[in-house]
Design a protein around this motif. Sequence first.
Motif, PDB file in Angstrom:
ATOM      1  N   GLY A 130       0.783  -1.110  -0.042  1.00 11.95           N
ATOM      2  CA  GLY A 130      -0.105  -0.063   0.121  1.00 11.95           C
ATOM      3  C   GLY A 130       0.679   1.387  -0.082  1.00 11.95           C
ATOM      4  O   GLY A 130       2.038   1.227  -0.037  1.00 11.95           O
ATOM      5  N   ILE A 131       0.170   2.497   0.130  1.00 13.07           N
ATOM      6  CA  ILE A 131       0.952   3.714   0.039  1.00 13.07           C
ATOM      7  C   ILE A 131       0.916   4.191   1.707  1.00 13.07           C
ATOM      8  O   ILE A 131      -0.056   4.247   2.330  1.00 13.07           O
ATOM      9  CB  ILE A 131      -0.030   4.821  -0.559  1.00 13.07           C
ATOM     10  N   THR A 132       2.089   4.480   1.981  1.00 16.86           N
ATOM     11  CA  THR A 132       2.299   4.917   3.439  1.00 16.86           C
ATOM     12  C   THR A 132       2.075   6.494   3.391  1.00 16.86           C
ATOM     13  O   THR A 132       2.838   7.125   2.636  1.00 16.86           O
ATOM     14  CB  THR A 132       3.705   4.539   4.013  1.00 16.86           C
ATOM     15  N   PRO A 133       1.418   7.005   4.316  1.00 18.99           N
ATOM     16  CA  PRO A 133       1.152   8.432   4.115  1.00 18.99           C
ATOM     17  C   PRO A 133       2.044   9.140   4.946  1.00 18.99           C
ATOM     18  O   PRO A 133       2.854   8.588   5.800  1.00 18.99           O
ATOM     19  CB  PRO A 133      -0.283   8.640   5.223  1.00 18.99           C
ATOM     20  N   PRO A 134       2.451  10.467   4.660  1.00 15.30           N
ATOM     21  CA  PRO A 134       3.177  11.322   5.025  1.00 15.30           C
ATOM     22  C   PRO A 134       3.248  11.452   6.657  1.00 15.30           C
ATOM     23  O   PRO A 134       2.259  11.461   7.006  1.00 15.30           O
ATOM     24  CB  PRO A 134       3.147  12.769   4.398  1.00 15.30           C
ATOM     25  N   ASP A 193      -1.457  21.329   6.332  1.00 13.21           N
ATOM     26  CA  ASP A 193      -2.870  21.818   6.046  1.00 13.21           C
ATOM     27  C   ASP A 193      -3.560  22.624   7.138  1.00 13.21           C
ATOM     28  O   ASP A 193      -4.622  23.264   6.913  1.00 13.21           O
ATOM     29  CB  ASP A 193      -3.809  20.486   5.359  1.00 13.21           C
ATOM     30  N   ASP A 194      -2.848  22.428   8.251  1.00 12.10           N
ATOM     31  CA  ASP A 194      -3.586  23.115   9.322  1.00 12.10           C
ATOM     32  C   ASP A 194      -2.926  24.385   9.605  1.00 12.10           C
ATOM     33  O   ASP A 194      -2.991  25.094  10.522  1.00 12.10           O
ATOM     34  CB  ASP A 194      -3.531  22.330  10.701  1.00 12.10           C
ATOM     35  N   GLY A 195      -1.924  24.815   8.720  1.00 12.25           N
ATOM     36  CA  GLY A 195      -0.958  25.890   8.968  1.00 12.25           C
ATOM     37  C   GLY A 195       0.081  26.117   9.543  1.00 12.25           C
ATOM     38  O   GLY A 195       0.788  26.863   9.875  1.00 12.25           O
ATOM     39  N   THR A 196       0.476  24.682  10.299  1.00 11.00           N
ATOM     40  CA  THR A 196       1.593  24.605  11.079  1.00 11.00           C
ATOM     41  C   THR A 196       2.798  24.490  10.243  1.00 11.00           C
ATOM     42  O   THR A 196       2.690  23.999   9.061  1.00 11.00           O
ATOM     43  CB  THR A 196       1.585  23.071  11.795  1.00 11.00           C
ATOM     44  N   TYR A 253       6.856  10.992   0.499  1.00 13.04           N
ATOM     45  CA  TYR A 253       6.619  12.215   0.327  1.00 13.04           C
ATOM     46  C   TYR A 253       8.119  12.944   0.222  1.00 13.04           C
ATOM     47  O   TYR A 253       9.014  12.413   0.693  1.00 13.04           O
ATOM     48  CB  TYR A 253       5.998  13.022   1.605  1.00 13.04           C
ATOM     49  N   ALA A 254       8.034  14.182  -0.613  1.00 14.90           N
ATOM     50  CA  ALA A 254       9.284  15.020  -0.651  1.00 14.90           C
ATOM     51  C   ALA A 254       8.746  16.325  -0.574  1.00 14.90           C
ATOM     52  O   ALA A 254       8.174  16.683  -1.740  1.00 14.90           O
ATOM     53  CB  ALA A 254      10.334  14.365  -1.771  1.00 14.90           C
ATOM     54  N   SER A 255       9.427  17.137   0.278  1.00 16.77           N
ATOM     55  CA  SER A 255       8.870  18.325   0.120  1.00 16.77           C
ATOM     56  C   SER A 255       9.260  19.256  -1.187  1.00 16.77           C
ATOM     57  O   SER A 255      10.410  19.108  -1.667  1.00 16.77           O
ATOM     58  CB  SER A 255       9.480  19.372   1.227  1.00 16.77           C
ATOM     59  N   SER A 256       8.161  20.055  -1.635  1.00 15.71           N
ATOM     60  CA  SER A 256       8.452  20.879  -2.832  1.00 15.71           C
ATOM     61  C   SER A 256       9.263  22.214  -2.189  1.00 15.71           C
ATOM     62  O   SER A 256       8.582  22.532  -0.942  1.00 15.71           O
ATOM     63  CB  SER A 256       7.140  21.522  -3.615  1.00 15.71           C
ATOM     64  N   VAL A 257      10.286  22.881  -2.830  1.00 10.59           N
ATOM     65  CA  VAL A 257      11.125  23.953  -2.060  1.00 10.59           C
ATOM     66  C   VAL A 257      10.540  25.276  -2.834  1.00 10.59           C
ATOM     67  O   VAL A 257      10.749  25.511  -3.985  1.00 10.59           O
ATOM     68  CB  VAL A 257      12.215  23.515  -2.059  1.00 10.59           C
ATOM     69  N   GLY A 300       5.705   9.614  14.437  1.00 15.44           N
ATOM     70  CA  GLY A 300       4.666   8.757  14.705  1.00 15.44           C
ATOM     71  C   GLY A 300       3.196   9.194  14.399  1.00 15.44           C
ATOM     72  O   GLY A 300       2.209   8.587  14.575  1.00 15.44           O
ATOM     73  N   THR A 301       3.025  10.576  13.995  1.00 16.24           N
ATOM     74  CA  THR A 301       1.910  11.413  13.546  1.00 16.24           C
ATOM     75  C   THR A 301       1.806  11.520  11.954  1.00 16.24           C
ATOM     76  O   THR A 301       2.684  12.032  11.533  1.00 16.24           O
ATOM     77  CB  THR A 301       1.742  12.563  14.494  1.00 16.24           C
ATOM     78  N   GLU A 302       0.770  10.800  11.456  1.00 18.95           N
ATOM     79  CA  GLU A 302       0.402  11.222  10.078  1.00 18.95           C
ATOM     80  C   GLU A 302      -0.024  12.486   9.937  1.00 18.95           C
ATOM     81  O   GLU A 302      -0.639  13.221  10.935  1.00 18.95           O
ATOM     82  CB  GLU A 302      -0.729  10.418   9.686  1.00 18.95           C
ATOM     83  N   VAL A 303       0.355  13.388   9.001  1.00 15.74           N
ATOM     84  CA  VAL A 303      -0.094  14.727   8.658  1.00 15.74           C
ATOM     85  C   VAL A 303      -0.329  14.730   7.222  1.00 15.74           C
ATOM     86  O   VAL A 303      -0.135  13.872   6.252  1.00 15.74           O
ATOM     87  CB  VAL A 303       1.000  15.707   8.716  1.00 15.74           C
ATOM     88  N   THR A 304      -0.889  15.890   6.745  1.00 16.88           N
ATOM     89  CA  THR A 304      -1.131  16.369   5.331  1.00 16.88           C
ATOM     90  C   THR A 304      -0.370  17.570   4.988  1.00 16.88           C
ATOM     91  O   THR A 304      -0.782  18.592   5.565  1.00 16.88           O
ATOM     92  CB  THR A 304      -2.820  16.410   5.155  1.00 16.88           C
ATOM     93  N   PRO A 305       0.867  17.439   4.550  1.00 16.11           N
ATOM     94  CA  PRO A 305       1.388  18.509   3.904  1.00 16.11           C
ATOM     95  C   PRO A 305       0.817  19.126   2.622  1.00 16.11           C
ATOM     96  O   PRO A 305       0.085  18.508   1.999  1.00 16.11           O
ATOM     97  CB  PRO A 305       2.914  17.829   3.283  1.00 16.11           C
ATOM     98  N   ILE A 306       1.072  20.436   2.304  1.00 17.59           N
ATOM     99  CA  ILE A 306       0.642  21.107   1.505  1.00 17.59           C
ATOM    100  C   ILE A 306       1.948  21.683   0.652  1.00 17.59           C
ATOM    101  O   ILE A 306       2.850  22.001   1.014  1.00 17.59           O
ATOM    102  CB  ILE A 306      -0.345  22.265   1.647  1.00 17.59           C
TER     103      ILE A 306
END
Length: 250
Positions: free
Chosen positions: A44-48, A106-109, A80-84, A55-61
């Motif tokens: 399967g696909i492992t989330p970021p 996605d929460d602004g953090t 995942y790899a950050s766009s810069v 240990g915490t899944e997140v949603t990057p933007i």
Amino acid sequence: MKLTKIIATSAIVLTALSTTSVALAADAGTYKSTGSVEFVPNTGITPPVDPTLPGTEVTPITPDGKTPEPGTAGPLSIDYASSVSFGQNKITNKDMTYFAEPQKLDDGTLKPNYVQVTDTRGTNSGWSLTVKQEGQFTNATTTNKELTGAAISFTNGVAVSEALTTAPTVKDVTLDPTGAASPIMNAEVGSGALTWLDVFGTIEDTEVDGVTVKKNKAITLSIPGTTPKDAVKYATELTWTLGDVPASNF
């Protein structure tokens, strides 16, 4: 005479009770069964995950506020790899080094920029990760179409994970805009199992044109002052490639 008989009778009763107890405690044979568990690779696909709390899944933007594409499917995957982005800057004729904007969730953090790899093959055979710049920063619609001499560097990487496995190694790189791939993360045989991140630097308050902003000084863009720059956005593409064996030149 009666007293003697009573004592003798009690002794006989106690002996009988003792013999019965021993008989009840004896084994009636033994038999062995087994317990087992089997694992298979995870396709399967492992989330970021959070680079500071892995240990915490997140949603990057992405820097422009969009949801990035999902990572590659397992069992050996780039999750995942950050766009810069190096932000908006004033045109100058001085040699300049620009710092990356932090990874935004996605929460602004704001978090340090990172790349995430997962190995659930269960073979402990190692892997290698490279990053390749697909050409110089360009803008095809303007007069000065290319930022000649511009160079991206990734430094101060740290291998981060919650996994109780041997860590992969990381290294600083300055990308080659002509397209040569740069090894950036490497897991020797016996290391790098489960999910590992290469987290670049930390977030710092940085003054840009007299304004204090959050930047990641571990990722830089250096541009010579002699390079012509038009008032447009220039861009390039980074390709991250995961190999299924350790690198020989790391």
